[in-house]
Write a protein that holds these residues in place. Structure first.
Motif, PDB file in Angstrom:
ATOM      1  N   THR A 273       0.848  -1.205   0.000  1.00  0.00           N
ATOM      2  CA  THR A 273       0.000   0.000   0.000  1.00  0.00           C
ATOM      3  C   THR A 273       0.879   1.249   0.000  1.00  0.00           C
ATOM      4  O   THR A 273       0.594   2.229  -0.699  1.00  0.00           O
ATOM      5  CB  THR A 273      -0.939   0.000   1.229  1.00  0.00           C
ATOM      6  N   SER A 274       1.975   1.216   0.771  1.00  0.00           N
ATOM      7  CA  SER A 274       2.900   2.357   0.784  1.00  0.00           C
ATOM      8  C   SER A 274       3.414   2.598  -0.638  1.00  0.00           C
ATOM      9  O   SER A 274       3.486   3.746  -1.108  1.00  0.00           O
ATOM     10  CB  SER A 274       4.106   2.092   1.694  1.00  0.00           C
ATOM     11  N   GLN A 275       3.758   1.504  -1.312  1.00  0.00           N
ATOM     12  CA  GLN A 275       4.281   1.649  -2.685  1.00  0.00           C
ATOM     13  C   GLN A 275       3.222   2.203  -3.631  1.00  0.00           C
ATOM     14  O   GLN A 275       3.522   3.021  -4.502  1.00  0.00           O
ATOM     15  CB  GLN A 275       4.808   0.307  -3.195  1.00  0.00           C
ATOM     16  N   ALA A 276       1.977   1.776  -3.428  1.00  0.00           N
ATOM     17  CA  ALA A 276       0.884   2.294  -4.273  1.00  0.00           C
ATOM     18  C   ALA A 276       0.717   3.799  -4.042  1.00  0.00           C
ATOM     19  O   ALA A 276       0.440   4.558  -4.973  1.00  0.00           O
ATOM     20  CB  ALA A 276      -0.413   1.552  -3.962  1.00  0.00           C
ATOM     21  N   ASP A 298       8.298   6.897   7.574  1.00  0.00           N
ATOM     22  CA  ASP A 298       9.255   6.564   8.632  1.00  0.00           C
ATOM     23  C   ASP A 298       9.376   5.039   8.734  1.00  0.00           C
ATOM     24  O   ASP A 298       9.135   4.358   7.752  1.00  0.00           O
ATOM     25  CB  ASP A 298       8.809   7.202   9.952  1.00  0.00           C
ATOM     26  N   ALA A 299       9.690   4.546   9.907  1.00  0.00           N
ATOM     27  CA  ALA A 299       9.904   3.107  10.048  1.00  0.00           C
ATOM     28  C   ALA A 299       8.571   2.375  10.199  1.00  0.00           C
ATOM     29  O   ALA A 299       8.281   1.737  11.218  1.00  0.00           O
ATOM     30  CB  ALA A 299      10.811   2.844  11.248  1.00  0.00           C
ATOM     31  N   GLY A 300       7.744   2.480   9.184  1.00  0.00           N
ATOM     32  CA  GLY A 300       6.436   1.829   9.183  1.00  0.00           C
ATOM     33  C   GLY A 300       5.763   2.115   7.850  1.00  0.00           C
ATOM     34  O   GLY A 300       6.265   2.910   7.050  1.00  0.00           O
ATOM     35  N   PRO A 301       4.613   1.491   7.598  1.00  0.00           N
ATOM     36  CA  PRO A 301       3.973   1.633   6.273  1.00  0.00           C
ATOM     37  C   PRO A 301       3.125   2.891   6.094  1.00  0.00           C
ATOM     38  O   PRO A 301       2.703   3.188   4.981  1.00  0.00           O
ATOM     39  CB  PRO A 301       3.078   0.391   6.203  1.00  0.00           C
ATOM     40  N   ASN A 302       2.865   3.637   7.174  1.00  0.00           N
ATOM     41  CA  ASN A 302       1.998   4.815   7.046  1.00  0.00           C
ATOM     42  C   ASN A 302       2.673   5.920   6.248  1.00  0.00           C
ATOM     43  O   ASN A 302       3.863   6.173   6.413  1.00  0.00           O
ATOM     44  CB  ASN A 302       1.643   5.370   8.427  1.00  0.00           C
ATOM     45  N   ALA A 303       1.857   6.591   5.418  1.00  0.00           N
ATOM     46  CA  ALA A 303       2.423   7.668   4.592  1.00  0.00           C
ATOM     47  C   ALA A 303       2.145   9.011   5.239  1.00  0.00           C
ATOM     48  O   ALA A 303       1.087   9.217   5.842  1.00  0.00           O
ATOM     49  CB  ALA A 303       1.774   7.645   3.217  1.00  0.00           C
ATOM     50  N   TYR A 320      -9.126   9.803  -1.918  1.00  0.00           N
ATOM     51  CA  TYR A 320     -10.316   9.144  -1.385  1.00  0.00           C
ATOM     52  C   TYR A 320     -10.905   8.184  -2.414  1.00  0.00           C
ATOM     53  O   TYR A 320     -11.312   7.073  -2.077  1.00  0.00           O
ATOM     54  CB  TYR A 320     -11.333  10.218  -0.979  1.00  0.00           C
ATOM     55  N   SER A 321     -10.919   8.613  -3.669  1.00  0.00           N
ATOM     56  CA  SER A 321     -11.519   7.737  -4.685  1.00  0.00           C
ATOM     57  C   SER A 321     -10.691   6.466  -4.880  1.00  0.00           C
ATOM     58  O   SER A 321     -11.218   5.432  -5.258  1.00  0.00           O
ATOM     59  CB  SER A 321     -11.736   8.489  -6.004  1.00  0.00           C
ATOM     60  N   VAL A 322      -9.405   6.527  -4.573  1.00  0.00           N
ATOM     61  CA  VAL A 322      -8.557   5.331  -4.715  1.00  0.00           C
ATOM     62  C   VAL A 322      -8.585   4.465  -3.449  1.00  0.00           C
ATOM     63  O   VAL A 322      -8.746   3.247  -3.524  1.00  0.00           O
ATOM     64  CB  VAL A 322      -7.092   5.732  -5.028  1.00  0.00           C
ATOM     65  N   PHE A 323      -8.442   5.108  -2.294  1.00  0.00           N
ATOM     66  CA  PHE A 323      -8.232   4.329  -1.070  1.00  0.00           C
ATOM     67  C   PHE A 323      -9.424   4.286  -0.104  1.00  0.00           C
ATOM     68  O   PHE A 323      -9.457   3.457   0.797  1.00  0.00           O
ATOM     69  CB  PHE A 323      -7.018   4.889  -0.296  1.00  0.00           C
ATOM     70  N   GLY A 357      -9.970   0.676   0.859  1.00  0.00           N
ATOM     71  CA  GLY A 357      -9.901   0.095   2.196  1.00  0.00           C
ATOM     72  C   GLY A 357      -8.472  -0.139   2.667  1.00  0.00           C
ATOM     73  O   GLY A 357      -8.238  -0.471   3.831  1.00  0.00           O
ATOM     74  N   GLN A 358      -7.487   0.033   1.776  1.00  0.00           N
ATOM     75  CA  GLN A 358      -6.092  -0.217   2.188  1.00  0.00           C
ATOM     76  C   GLN A 358      -5.549   0.904   3.079  1.00  0.00           C
ATOM     77  O   GLN A 358      -4.582   0.707   3.805  1.00  0.00           O
ATOM     78  CB  GLN A 358      -5.177  -0.367   0.963  1.00  0.00           C
ATOM     79  N   VAL A 359      -6.143   2.081   2.967  1.00  0.00           N
ATOM     80  CA  VAL A 359      -5.818   3.150   3.939  1.00  0.00           C
ATOM     81  C   VAL A 359      -7.001   3.229   4.885  1.00  0.00           C
ATOM     82  O   VAL A 359      -8.147   3.392   4.461  1.00  0.00           O
ATOM     83  CB  VAL A 359      -5.600   4.505   3.215  1.00  0.00           C
ATOM     84  N   GLN A 360      -6.720   3.073   6.178  1.00  0.00           N
ATOM     85  CA  GLN A 360      -7.836   3.023   7.136  1.00  0.00           C
ATOM     86  C   GLN A 360      -8.475   4.391   7.341  1.00  0.00           C
ATOM     87  O   GLN A 360      -9.676   4.534   7.363  1.00  0.00           O
ATOM     88  CB  GLN A 360      -7.336   2.502   8.476  1.00  0.00           C
ATOM     89  N   TYR A 361      -7.639   5.388   7.528  1.00  0.00           N
ATOM     90  CA  TYR A 361      -8.125   6.756   7.646  1.00  0.00           C
ATOM     91  C   TYR A 361      -6.956   7.714   7.463  1.00  0.00           C
ATOM     92  O   TYR A 361      -5.790   7.289   7.441  1.00  0.00           O
ATOM     93  CB  TYR A 361      -8.845   7.009   8.983  1.00  0.00           C
TER      94      TYR A 361
END
Ligand code: PMV
Length: 378
Positions: A273-276, A298-303, A320-323, A357-361
């Motif tokens: 998801t980070s790569q997307a 940082d040291a995790g997948p959140n952008a 929003y339309s993507v995730f 849905g791959q980004v929760q919020y």
């Protein structure tokens, strides 16, 4: 509780590095291999809140972190505590000197995912040190507190200040200092996209140690890259040159994650998801024919995405339309943006893969101030 006990409650912000700190030259003292630069985020939505209580009746130091009893004997917690106590013990006020001998009870909570690459230790230790300084009524300068927070977690030394902050690897003592106030760039916005709220597999201490021992790319970065980058991004910030700022930010995040892959065994902090998100940002900038959005991880997948206010509605609508898979006022928190109908060119950005849905919020914030006391009398 006895009538001699004292309490103080404060909040502290998180900070996001745009030039990353990764690797230490001294593990015990937490001295970084290179300078770093960060942006402090507002505390409207994300912050650590800490209450510190001291009493002559307490028999041991204690800490409750996010409602869980922690160990009051933790090395970093004790390092911070003993440094603050040293300052209190050297106070010219006899009552402060007396209080420096009392045990302390800390209750601290973060209102955002802990240990998932969202700088929870930075706001946590900054808040701990700041709250104790308030409690002991220390007259210390913020930079002195910055050096103390560093002993808890390196990046915490930057959370003592609002705005744009530089942490110097070779200053004496090793501290952070602001390079511009929070109000300097009022149009700058930040979207924190929460991809996962699970804890990371390898913590930053172990990850940094492994990179410093095994990555030639880290050696190259420290020797040949960071110095110029620090000067360039500082200038971009002072000039509010978003295009330059954004490019350096993305390149530095990419280099940090390249170092993670160059570490042996490698460290994987980003996920698919980070790569997307990275791909989407580059495609979006391409279509907009200018660099309008920047990412950093940082040291995790959140952008963490940076953009200017004028771009928020347009980009947030695409994002929003993507995730997004929840109503937009649940998907966006903090300063919820107005959405627009994504234009045709924008819909063509949507990658083929199902990413809903791959980004929760997503938390929408701006550049914010340093820690503050929220005692009713504070
Ligand atoms: O301060 P620590 O140990 O949480 O390390 C922070 C490391 C990064 O977040 C990846 C980079 C930085 O400069 O904040």
């Amino acid at each position: 509780m006895d009538c001699k006990s004292r309490s103080s409650t404060c909040i502290a912000p998180i900070n996001i590095a745009v030039i990353k700190y990764w690797g230490k030259s001294d593990e015990e003292q937490i001295i970084p291999l290179n300078d770093s630069i960060s942006i402090t985020l507002d505390t409207d939505y994300m912050f650590t809140k800490t209450t510190a209580t001291i009493s002559p009746e307490f028999t041991q130091d204690s800490i409750v972190l996010n409602n869980e009893q922690g160990s009051g004997d933790g090395v970093r917690f004790q390092n911070c505590l003993s440094e603050v106590r040293k300052l209190a013990a050297s106070s010219k006020h006899a009552s402060t000197v007396e209080k420096s001998t009392w045990k302390v009870a800390i209750v601290s909570e973060n209102n955002f995912p802990t240990k998932a690459g969202l700088a929870s230790s930075a706001s946590g230790y900054a808040c701990l040190v700041f709250t104790l300084a308030q409690l002991y009524e220390l007259e210390s300068h913020q930079s002195e507190l910055s050096a103390l927070a560093r002993r808890g977690s390196g990046s915490a030394c930057r959370s003592l200040f609002g705005g744009f902050v530089r942490w110097f690897h070779d200053s004496q003592p090793c501290i952070a200092r602001p390079i511009a106030e929070a109000e300097h760039w009022p149009e700058l916005r930040c979207l924190v996209a929460v991809v996962s709220n699970t804890s990371k597999s390898v913590g930053s201490t172990e990850g940094m140690r492994r990179s410093a021992e095994t990555s030639k790319l880290l050696e190259h970065r420290v020797k040949n890259v960071v110095r110029d980058r620090i000067e360039d991004i500082k200038m971009a910030i002072l000039e509010k040159n978003f295009v330059k700022f954004a490019e350096i930010t993305m390149r530095d995040s990419n280099q940090f994650h390249a170092i993670c892959l160059d570490t042996y065994p490698p460290l994987f902090y980003m996920n698919s998801t980070s790569q997307a998100i990275i791909q989407l940002v580059h495609r979006y900038n391409q279509i907009r024919q200018s660099v309008k959005v920047a990412y950093t991880f940082d040291a995790g997948p959140n952008a963490v995405l940076f953009l200017e206010q004028a771009e928020i509605s347009r980009f947030a609508s695409v994002f929003y339309s993507v995730f997004g898979s929840t109503p937009h006022d649940q998907f966006f928190r903090g300063k919820v943006p107005d959405l627009v109908d994504p234009t045709e060119d924008v819909t063509s950005l949507v990658p083929e893969k199902a990413l809903k849905g791959q980004v929760q919020y997503t938390i929408v914030c701006h550049v914010g101030q340093g820690p503050k006391n929220i005692d009713p009398t504070g």
